[in-house]
Design a protein around this motif. Structure first.
Motif, mmCIF file in Angstrom:
data_model
loop_
_atom_site.group_PDB
_atom_site.id
_atom_site.type_symbol
_atom_site.label_atom_id
_atom_site.label_comp_id
_atom_site.label_asym_id
_atom_site.label_seq_id
_atom_site.Cartn_x
_atom_site.Cartn_y
_atom_site.Cartn_z
ATOM 1 N N THR A 37 0.660 5.267 -4.695
ATOM 2 C CA THR A 37 0.097 4.742 -3.459
ATOM 3 C C THR A 37 1.110 3.803 -2.827
ATOM 4 O O THR A 37 1.646 2.929 -3.507
ATOM 5 C CB THR A 37 -1.206 3.978 -3.769
ATOM 6 N N VAL A 38 1.387 4.023 -1.559
ATOM 7 C CA VAL A 38 2.306 3.118 -0.864
ATOM 8 C C VAL A 38 1.583 2.506 0.336
ATOM 9 O O VAL A 38 0.670 3.108 0.911
ATOM 10 C CB VAL A 38 3.590 3.822 -0.382
ATOM 11 N N THR A 39 2.002 1.307 0.670
ATOM 12 C CA THR A 39 1.435 0.623 1.823
ATOM 13 C C THR A 39 2.531 0.402 2.852
ATOM 14 O O THR A 39 3.637 -0.007 2.495
ATOM 15 C CB THR A 39 0.829 -0.723 1.390
ATOM 16 N N TYR A 83 -5.147 8.763 3.749
ATOM 17 C CA TYR A 83 -4.566 7.780 4.677
ATOM 18 C C TYR A 83 -5.637 6.773 5.050
ATOM 19 O O TYR A 83 -6.642 7.121 5.690
ATOM 20 C CB TYR A 83 -4.032 8.482 5.934
ATOM 21 N N ARG A 84 -5.422 5.547 4.625
ATOM 22 C CA ARG A 84 -6.415 4.504 4.905
ATOM 23 C C ARG A 84 -5.825 3.484 5.854
ATOM 24 O O ARG A 84 -4.750 2.923 5.597
ATOM 25 C CB ARG A 84 -6.814 3.796 3.603
ATOM 26 N N TYR A 85 -6.524 3.260 6.916
ATOM 27 C CA TYR A 85 -6.079 2.239 7.869
ATOM 28 C C TYR A 85 -6.602 0.894 7.414
ATOM 29 O O TYR A 85 -7.818 0.665 7.371
ATOM 30 C CB TYR A 85 -6.605 2.582 9.270
ATOM 31 N N LEU A 86 -5.688 0.005 7.015
ATOM 32 C CA LEU A 86 -6.094 -1.312 6.542
ATOM 33 C C LEU A 86 -6.019 -2.337 7.667
ATOM 34 O O LEU A 86 -6.348 -3.502 7.478
ATOM 35 C CB LEU A 86 -5.210 -1.763 5.370
ATOM 36 N N THR A 94 -1.515 -1.948 9.503
ATOM 37 C CA THR A 94 -1.119 -1.528 8.154
ATOM 38 C C THR A 94 -1.808 -0.224 7.749
ATOM 39 O O THR A 94 -3.020 -0.057 7.924
ATOM 40 C CB THR A 94 -1.463 -2.648 7.159
ATOM 41 N N GLN A 96 -2.199 2.615 4.523
ATOM 42 C CA GLN A 96 -1.994 2.870 3.102
ATOM 43 C C GLN A 96 -2.088 4.361 2.835
ATOM 44 O O GLN A 96 -3.035 5.022 3.276
ATOM 45 C CB GLN A 96 -3.042 2.132 2.276
ATOM 46 N N SER A 98 -2.299 7.091 -0.182
ATOM 47 C CA SER A 98 -2.469 7.254 -1.630
ATOM 48 C C SER A 98 -2.133 8.678 -2.029
ATOM 49 O O SER A 98 -2.077 9.585 -1.186
ATOM 50 C CB SER A 98 -3.898 6.895 -2.041
#
Ligand SMILES: *[C@@H]1O[C@H](CO)[C@@H](O)[C@H](O)[C@H]1NC(C)=O
Ligand SMILES: *[C@@H]1O[C@H](CO)[C@@H](O)[C@H](O)[C@H]1NC(C)=O
Ligand SMILES: *[C@@H]1O[C@H](CO)[C@@H](O)[C@H](O)[C@H]1NC(C)=O
Length: 323
Positions: A37-39, A83-86, A94, A96, A98
């Motif tokens: 997982t990269v951010t 793909y998670r939008y933080l 930001t 993320q 995974s």
């Protein structure tokens, strides 16, 4: 105000806002291991006067406009959960990712859309994501080993630099107890054969491509010689026992027969023990008492290596008598 004035005002505002920092701040290129997982830390500046109504991340497209396929779209209901939008719609963009996949080896762009389309903006530089894979490097090129050899395997990333390398090792899918980046296998046996993989300890999806290690099976490497060695050993012991019994018998006989010993001393080239053994007194002891034939073969062979030809004569004759 005339329409023209409004347009000019907008144009001026856009130039100003662009210059003043309507912008997206991307991170430096990001390197991640496949499966991890990269951010992507990201922030953006926009005008106070406009409201951001939609944010989009897309890849390999410079402006992410309209129909460009996005990896995240705030106005969509079926974003890929990888793909998670933080971030938010105020200044944090930001993203993320995974379970990083090969297809993420790309440049990602962020776009914000305002309630006034003319204030919409895409940060054009984007962020470069490199997808790497864990790999096993061996101290030997091929995976073919002989029993007893050793090998050192290193678990590394091919491109990314990973600082804290806590890795797990597996053989044919079963975890090994080692957890360092280096796996040293000494005195290989067939039990060490198998497909080795390694991965980051924290993430089981980061497994390397397998390294196939094969140790020659025992039939060739150890089993047969071992059995052969045992057989030879047992035969040698038996032979030694027979030999000792013989020596004792012969020495006893020689002690009783003075003429025989004297005859022995005449052979200046012979070894005392051998000649004692080979001393013939067949008249006193039957050939059977020494298992004669075996001994004969053995000692004539030894004698053949000796240079003194004439010394052989009496031995052969004595041997002949024994039989
Ligand atoms: C943006 O959001 C992420 C995740 O919530 C957070 O870790 C980060 O600190 C935020 N960045 C800024 C500049 O506030
Ligand atoms: C990732 O992209 C770079 C540059 O486009 C390319 O050189 C590299 O081969 C790619 N790697 C993979 C695993 O596709
Ligand atoms: C290791 O992998 C190879 C090919 O990937 C396969 O043919 C072989 O059966 C595997 N060996 C074991 C012990 O699983």
């Amino acid at each position: 105000m005339a329409v023209w004035d409004k347009r000019i005002l907008w144009a001026v505002m856009l130039v100003l806002t662009g210059a003043l920092g309507q912008r997206v701040n991307y991170p430096d290129p990001v390197c991640g291991i496949k499966g991890s997982t990269v951010t992507l830390p990201c922030s953006f500046n926009t005008l106070k006067s406009v409201k951001i109504i939609r944010v989009v991340w897309c890849k390999n497209h410079e402006i992410c406009q309209r129909e460009t396929p996005s990896v995240y779209d705030s106005s969509s209901n079926n974003n890929n959960p990888r793909y998670r939008y933080l971030g938010d719609k105020k200044g944090n963009c930001t993203l993320q990712i995974s379970d990083l996949q090969k297809e993420d080896n790309a440049t990602f762009h962020f776009r914000m859309e305002a309630n006034d389309p003319r204030a919409s903006f895409t940060g054009q530089s984007g962020v470069r994501v490199t997808v790497d894979q864990m790999e096993i490097r061996s101290s030997r090129d091929d995976g073919e080993f002989k029993r007893g050899e050793e090998v050192t395997l290193n678990c590394t990333a091919a491109i990314c630099s990973i600082h804290q390398l806590e890795v797990s090792w597996f053989r044919d899918g079963s975890a090994l107890s080692e957890s360092g980046p280096t796996l040293h296998l000494s005195y290989l046996t067939a039990m060490d054969s198998g497909n080795y993989t390694c991965g980051l300890k924290k993430n089981k999806r980061t497994l390397s491509v397998p390294y196939s290690l094969h140790v020659e099976a025992d039939e060739e490497g150890g089993g047969l010689p071992l059995i052969a060695g045992l057989v030879v050993g047992v035969l040698l012991v038996l032979f030694a026992v027979v030999l000792v019994v013989c020596i004792i018998n012969r020495m006893r006989a020689a002690g009783q027969d003075q003429t025989a010993v004297g005859w022995d001393r005449g052979q200046q080239h012979s070894d005392n023990i051998y000649s004692n053994i080979l001393l013939p007194p067949a008249e006193q002891q039957g050939p059977s008492s020494c298992g004669g034939s075996q001994l004969r073969v053995q000692f004539t062979h030894k004698k053949q290596a000796r240079p003194a030809e004439e010394a052989e004569e009496p031995i052969y004759s004595s041997v002949a008598r024994t039989g």
